[in-house]
Design a protein around this motif. Structure first.
Motif, PDB file in Angstrom:
ATOM      1  N   TYR A 108       0.855  -1.187   0.000  1.00 24.65           N
ATOM      2  CA  TYR A 108       0.000   0.000   0.000  1.00 24.65           C
ATOM      3  C   TYR A 108       0.887   1.232   0.000  1.00 24.65           C
ATOM      4  CZ  TYR A 108      -3.746   3.171   1.398  1.00 24.65           C
ATOM      5  OH  TYR A 108      -4.663   4.193   1.456  1.00 24.65           O
ATOM      6  N   LYS A 109       0.747   2.043  -1.042  1.00 24.56           N
ATOM      7  CA  LYS A 109       1.453   3.333  -1.039  1.00 24.56           C
ATOM      8  C   LYS A 109       0.673   4.322  -1.898  1.00 24.56           C
ATOM      9  CE  LYS A 109       4.936   1.477  -4.181  1.00 24.56           C
ATOM     10  NZ  LYS A 109       5.781   0.379  -4.074  1.00 24.56           N
ATOM     11  N   ASP A 110       0.864   5.592  -1.605  1.00 22.46           N
ATOM     12  CA  ASP A 110       0.142   6.672  -2.306  1.00 22.46           C
ATOM     13  C   ASP A 110      -1.367   6.408  -2.342  1.00 22.46           C
ATOM     14  OD1 ASP A 110       2.642   7.844  -2.771  1.00 22.46           O
ATOM     15  OD2 ASP A 110       2.901   6.700  -4.636  1.00 22.46           O
TER      16      ASP A 110
ATOM     17  N   MET B 118      -1.693  -7.676   7.922  1.00 23.28           N
ATOM     18  CA  MET B 118      -1.330  -6.361   7.380  1.00 23.28           C
ATOM     19  C   MET B 118      -0.516  -5.629   8.437  1.00 23.28           C
ATOM     20  SD  MET B 118      -3.823  -3.160   6.467  1.00 23.28           S
ATOM     21  CE  MET B 118      -5.101  -4.049   5.600  1.00 23.28           C
ATOM     22  N   PHE B 119       0.509  -4.946   8.004  1.00 24.31           N
ATOM     23  CA  PHE B 119       1.309  -4.214   8.983  1.00 24.31           C
ATOM     24  C   PHE B 119       1.933  -2.966   8.357  1.00 24.31           C
ATOM     25  CE2 PHE B 119       5.347  -5.854   7.338  1.00 24.31           C
ATOM     26  CZ  PHE B 119       4.947  -7.046   6.749  1.00 24.31           C
ATOM     27  N   ALA B 120       2.304  -2.021   9.253  1.00 27.27           N
ATOM     28  CA  ALA B 120       2.846  -0.733   8.836  1.00 27.27           C
ATOM     29  C   ALA B 120       4.225  -0.906   8.228  1.00 27.27           C
ATOM     30  CB  ALA B 120       2.923   0.193  10.048  1.00 27.27           C
ATOM     31  N   MET B 121       4.531  -0.092   7.213  1.00 25.78           N
ATOM     32  CA  MET B 121       5.848  -0.185   6.561  1.00 25.78           C
ATOM     33  C   MET B 121       6.633   1.120   6.586  1.00 25.78           C
ATOM     34  SD  MET B 121       6.894  -3.122   5.600  1.00 25.78           S
ATOM     35  CE  MET B 121       8.113  -2.868   4.301  1.00 25.78           C
ATOM     36  N   ASP B 122       6.071   2.187   7.168  1.00 26.27           N
ATOM     37  CA  ASP B 122       6.863   3.430   7.217  1.00 26.27           C
ATOM     38  C   ASP B 122       8.094   3.241   8.099  1.00 26.27           C
ATOM     39  OD1 ASP B 122       5.000   4.710   5.691  1.00 26.27           O
ATOM     40  OD2 ASP B 122       4.565   6.304   7.140  1.00 26.27           O
TER      41      ASP B 122
ATOM     42  N   TYR C  64       1.922   0.269   3.855  1.00 28.81           N
ATOM     43  CA  TYR C  64       1.599  -1.008   4.529  1.00 28.81           C
ATOM     44  C   TYR C  64       1.936  -2.165   3.613  1.00 28.81           C
ATOM     45  CZ  TYR C  64      -0.957   1.924   7.758  1.00 28.81           C
ATOM     46  OH  TYR C  64      -1.256   2.890   8.682  1.00 28.81           O
ATOM     47  N   LYS C  65       2.019  -3.334   4.218  1.00 24.98           N
ATOM     48  CA  LYS C  65       2.140  -4.570   3.463  1.00 24.98           C
ATOM     49  C   LYS C  65       0.999  -5.478   3.900  1.00 24.98           C
ATOM     50  CE  LYS C  65       6.647  -5.743   2.232  1.00 24.98           C
ATOM     51  NZ  LYS C  65       6.567  -5.651   0.778  1.00 24.98           N
ATOM     52  N   PHE C  66       0.409  -6.176   2.933  1.00 24.60           N
ATOM     53  CA  PHE C  66      -0.585  -7.214   3.228  1.00 24.60           C
ATOM     54  C   PHE C  66      -0.026  -8.517   2.681  1.00 24.60           C
ATOM     55  CE2 PHE C  66      -4.201  -9.837   1.747  1.00 24.60           C
ATOM     56  CZ  PHE C  66      -4.772 -10.079   2.979  1.00 24.60           C
TER      57      PHE C  66
END
Ligand code: COI
Length: 355
Positions: free
Chosen positions: A40-42, A143-147, A158-160
């Protein structure tokens, strides 16, 4: 099911199936060959793909590692006698994932991404679905945060991932539980209803204390008064007292909305079994154990399925539950659910998708 999204697939060079002992599966230890990944980005989910299961590259500043912005699901796929793979209530898992996402300030995952990722991954790894009775393929979407950011705010990226593991029983025998009245799992206004990593992290210490004392799991009570039974560490719980099933309601925001719990309630309704969704107090439970009106206690969960409870510790005293007759509700409902999951009985509520 029709395939709509053309997912790029990178296959493993050598499957790990030949080195896997399917007759001796320890829950959660063996992961299948591939995983589904989306980023997940933008503001959108992109780069959907299936790739070999393997390490991720994560920076030390990754926000999940610091603040636990992470959610997950658990579901199972089963092999029927015709070799079809049947998945149980995947749509309910997708809905619950998004409920958890909302509570944890994470992006919604479109149904198509979840279902296509799931079905195409399972189809590719269908040989990983065990054949033995009682075994299944456990499916873990998360799903987890990637920043990379050392400050407290929701991540922008995020990544799923969906990975799968062939599993046997989570509990191989009836469980012993202890009513917990000191530690708290969840309280109103908190994250108890979300399937988020922190809830499980916070439960580890109290659960370990109970395990050291000889119990498999805790029976959590409400965080405010510790007088009402809520759920167990790995499953929702149900009691049968004086012919009536009792299970805690899920409208307080403190209890996970279990999909197995919901399925058992639906079957109980179909069978006209008296059932109350209300809190059972610790006092009521203790009285029912003393006067012998507690007929059954069992956990309900994807991993646990229907886990019979054989011993309950209340206020420091152990009570052994009466042995159950073959037509006990928990036996019947386990058999019916297994029948539906393995495609051996009718599926009147359309809980199964076939791959
Ligand atoms: C499940 O039942 O799927 C869960 O997520 C519980 C977990 C403790 C294995």
């Amino acid at each position: 099911m029709k395939t709509q999204l053309a997912l790029p697939v990178t296959k493993v060079q050598n499957s790990r199936i030949p080195e896997t002992d399917f007759s001796n599966l320890v829950f959660g230890r063996t992961i299948s060959d591939h995983m589904f990944v989306a980023d997940y980005k933008d503001g959108e989910w992109t780069d959907l793909r299936i790739e070999p299961y393997g390490p991720l590259s994560i920076n030390p500043a990754n926000a999940t590692l610091h603040y636990g912005q992470s959610i997950f699901e658990g579901m199972k796929a089963y092999r029927n006698e015709d070799g079809k793979i049947l998945v149980f209530r995947a749509d309910a898992n997708w809905r619950r994932l998004n409920e958890s996402a909302e509570r944890m300030c994470m992006p919604e995952l479109p149904e198509e991404v979840f279902m296509e990722g799931l079905t195409q991954l399972i189809d590719l790894d269908r040989d990983w679905v065990p054949t033995a009775k009682g075994a299944s393929l456990y499916v873990r979407p998360y799903m987890f945060a990637m920043d990379d950011y050392i400050g407290v705010r929701p991540s922008d990226t995020y990544k799923f991932i969906i990975l799968t593991c062939p599993v046997g029983n989570y509990y191989s025998k009836p469980v012993s539980v202890k009513v917990e009245t000191t530690f708290t799992r969840a309280t109103e206004g908190g994250t108890g209803a979300a399937k988020t990593a922190g809830n499980y992290a916070a439960s580890l210490y109290p659960a370990r204390q109970a395990q050291k004392a000889g119990y498999d799991q805790l029976l959590w009570t409400d965080g405010r008064s510790h007088s009402k039974i809520e759920e167990s560490g790995t499953m929702n719980v149900m009691f049968k007292i004086n012919g009536k099933l009792i299970t805690a309601p899920t409208n307080t925001g403190t209890i996970l909305k279990g999909i197995t719990r919901d399925s058992v309630i639906q079957l109980a309704k179909d069978w006209n079994e008296p059932l109350e969704e209300r809190f059972l107090t610790v006092g009521e439970l203790e009285s029912a154990l003393i006067d012998g009106t507690l007929e059954e206690a069992f956990g309900t969960g994807t991993a646990a399925t229907i886990a019979h409870v054989e011993r309950i510790n209340v206020n420091g005293k152990d009570y052994i539950l009466p042995s159950k007759s073959a037509d006990a509700f928990s036996h019947r409902v386990l058999a019916e659910l297994d029948g539906i999951k393995y495609g051996q009985v009718a599926d009147p509520h359309n809980w199964i998708i076939s791959i």
